[in-house]
Design an enzyme around this catalytic site. Sequence first.
Site, PDB file in Angstrom:
ATOM      1  N   HIS A 287     -45.311 -52.042  15.343  1.00 37.55           N
ATOM      2  CA  HIS A 287     -44.825 -53.054  16.284  1.00 37.55           C
ATOM      3  C   HIS A 287     -43.329 -52.862  16.555  1.00 37.55           C
ATOM      4  O   HIS A 287     -42.907 -52.763  17.714  1.00 37.55           O
ATOM      5  CB  HIS A 287     -45.100 -54.452  15.719  1.00 37.55           C
ATOM      6  CG  HIS A 287     -44.588 -55.563  16.569  1.00 37.55           C
ATOM      7  ND1 HIS A 287     -45.384 -56.244  17.463  1.00 37.55           N
ATOM      8  CD2 HIS A 287     -43.354 -56.104  16.692  1.00 37.55           C
ATOM      9  CE1 HIS A 287     -44.662 -57.149  18.084  1.00 37.55           C
ATOM     10  NE2 HIS A 287     -43.416 -57.088  17.635  1.00 37.55           N
TER      11      HIS A 287
ATOM     12  N   GLU B 157     -42.585 -59.055  23.922  1.00 43.26           N
ATOM     13  CA  GLU B 157     -43.529 -59.119  22.795  1.00 43.26           C
ATOM     14  C   GLU B 157     -44.984 -58.806  23.172  1.00 43.26           C
ATOM     15  O   GLU B 157     -45.693 -58.169  22.396  1.00 43.26           O
ATOM     16  CB  GLU B 157     -43.429 -60.477  22.090  1.00 43.26           C
ATOM     17  CG  GLU B 157     -42.063 -60.746  21.453  1.00 43.26           C
ATOM     18  CD  GLU B 157     -41.656 -59.737  20.371  1.00 43.26           C
ATOM     19  OE1 GLU B 157     -42.528 -59.000  19.858  1.00 43.26           O
ATOM     20  OE2 GLU B 157     -40.450 -59.693  20.043  1.00 43.26           O
TER      21      GLU B 157
END
Length: 600
Positions: free
Chosen positions: A292, A315
């Site tokens: 991530h 995000e």
Amino acid sequence: MTNEISQAVGPDPHSCANPAEVRVTHLELDLTVDFENRKLKGSVTLQLSRAEGSTTLWLDSRLLTIHSITSEKDEELAYTLAETGQAWKGESLRIVLLSDTQVVKIEYETHPESPALQWLSPSQTDDHQHPFLFSQSQAILARSWIPLQDGPGYRFTYSAKIKVPKGMRALMSAPNKSGLSSTGEYSFRMPYPIPAYLLSIAVGVLDFRPLGPNTGVYAEPGVLSVAAYEFAALQSMLETAAKLYGPYRWDRYDLLVLPPSFPFGGMENPCITFVTPTILSGDRSLVSLVAHELAHSWSGNLVTNATWNDFWLNEGFTVYFERRIMEAIEGAEYAKMLAVLGWQDLQQTLKEFKGKPDATCLKLKLSDQDPDEGMNEIAYEKGYLLLCKIESVVGRAAMDKFLVQYFEKNAFKAIDTEGFLVQLKELLLTDDKLWKAVSPEAWIYKPGLPKSEKGPVSARFEAVQQVLDIQLKKGELPTPAITRGWSTHEWLHYLRGLPKPSPIDVLTKLDAMFHFSSSGNAEISSAWFLLGISSKYYPMMESLQSFLFRTGRRKFIVPLYKSLLNAGFEDEAQSWYAESRPNYHYVAQATLDPLVGLPE
Ligand code: BES
Ligand code: ZN
């Protein structure tokens, strides 16, 4: 105004800057790290690009003490520090420029309570011998350690000279050199323009272990080999990511494992991701968090949300990219498990925001609000689902081609949601039929999820579900023979699937068989503790208390305190919070103070 590298799309509601008049293009920091007084002290020199007729430079600042402001000719410049009326916004530092001022030097120091900086005493570190400092600038905390234009749409390059006590190491969000300085002086040069929220610093007794030609890990000496084992695949992860969406543009990619008080799982500081030690599970099962943060090297750090109202562009894209990386490395079934756990988190968040539908739109409206309070899970998982929806309509090949173009076209720039929609139409959903099949505006401007969204399915979780069903219908508990081969994710699905509360004798047997209360895996511990709290399972309370004392990661501790309060453990919640609060970073304290109550 000619300034190629910094641009924002419109005014930023969370910044006091006046970028239409003056832009900061480069920062030069010269700071001494004073552990005794918990202060950074020194100067920042700002290079400016001015619009014609501009007269003042407006900067963001918060709790800074300004000593003097001078021009490149050493002329004193007049300034005021104006209250904004909102603590989170800080103070607006307004500097009067002379007609030919192109450079401004500010002598200043930070406050010991600077919200961006956590100063750890030796007892809060692994070796218990030396203090530690780390920064957390996202979303708008950079202004509390440097006076600057603090909005994600304003980019600058920077260089820095940092002086630390001898024997300690300083790291910054720039390509770091792995050597230890004998004088305690470190210099950094970040040649790529970044926004303020990606500025970071960490100082501690730290060692380095290379993991590949341009990857490696920094950690306290006692943590380093565990960390090197956990992240052994970092170099190949970086190469996998670059194969998907274009070259890695930041030279090095290193990890810094912070002490456990770090309030986040990870923070994508350029060149050096900061991570929590709670992902050191010993079996490499939590490395999707690294995927991530690595993915942010494209979505976020290279192509940046223009304001925090567009947070989902950072995000949502990153979660999508993270799962594509994990799929490439571990296979589609693995990525599906991550997607289902994310879906469960999203359902939980949607439930919590039932009375606040606005908070569940992708495009946020946080104008008069601390962005840290308004940014939530929705950006991650609803954003991810929108990208999956687009992929399902156009096919993977077209999706990937679009993403490569998107990162290339917008590299080192900010983009807002509306700009994204324009590019989506131009480059991918080119005809009305495709556009309608996705209907991106509904996802972006309407609350909740489109009714047709059913959520991802995982075959490996279906197998776990069968075990759960047998337990719930017939009372037969799983045995180690049945659960052999379960990954952390399968255990999470299992623990989340148990009823809250569950009977004490069931928890007692499970604990005896699987040792949840003493698990070394923080994800499993926290799922177990949530179950145990709601079931009033007292034997685990001691481990819970010590988990809360040790761990400052907000994602774990906030639900645990909430759950304690809901289950009638107010006294425990309050006394444990009073004891643990000094170990928590400002952002965790800011969330928990109003929930649990400030210690008396
Ligand atoms: N950039 C975020 C952390 C963040 C968000 C800090 C908003 C401050 C304000 C980071 O990339 C992140 O999302 N971290 C997650 C882990 C991730 C795997 C979902 C976290 O910290 O839990
Ligand atoms: Zn993220």
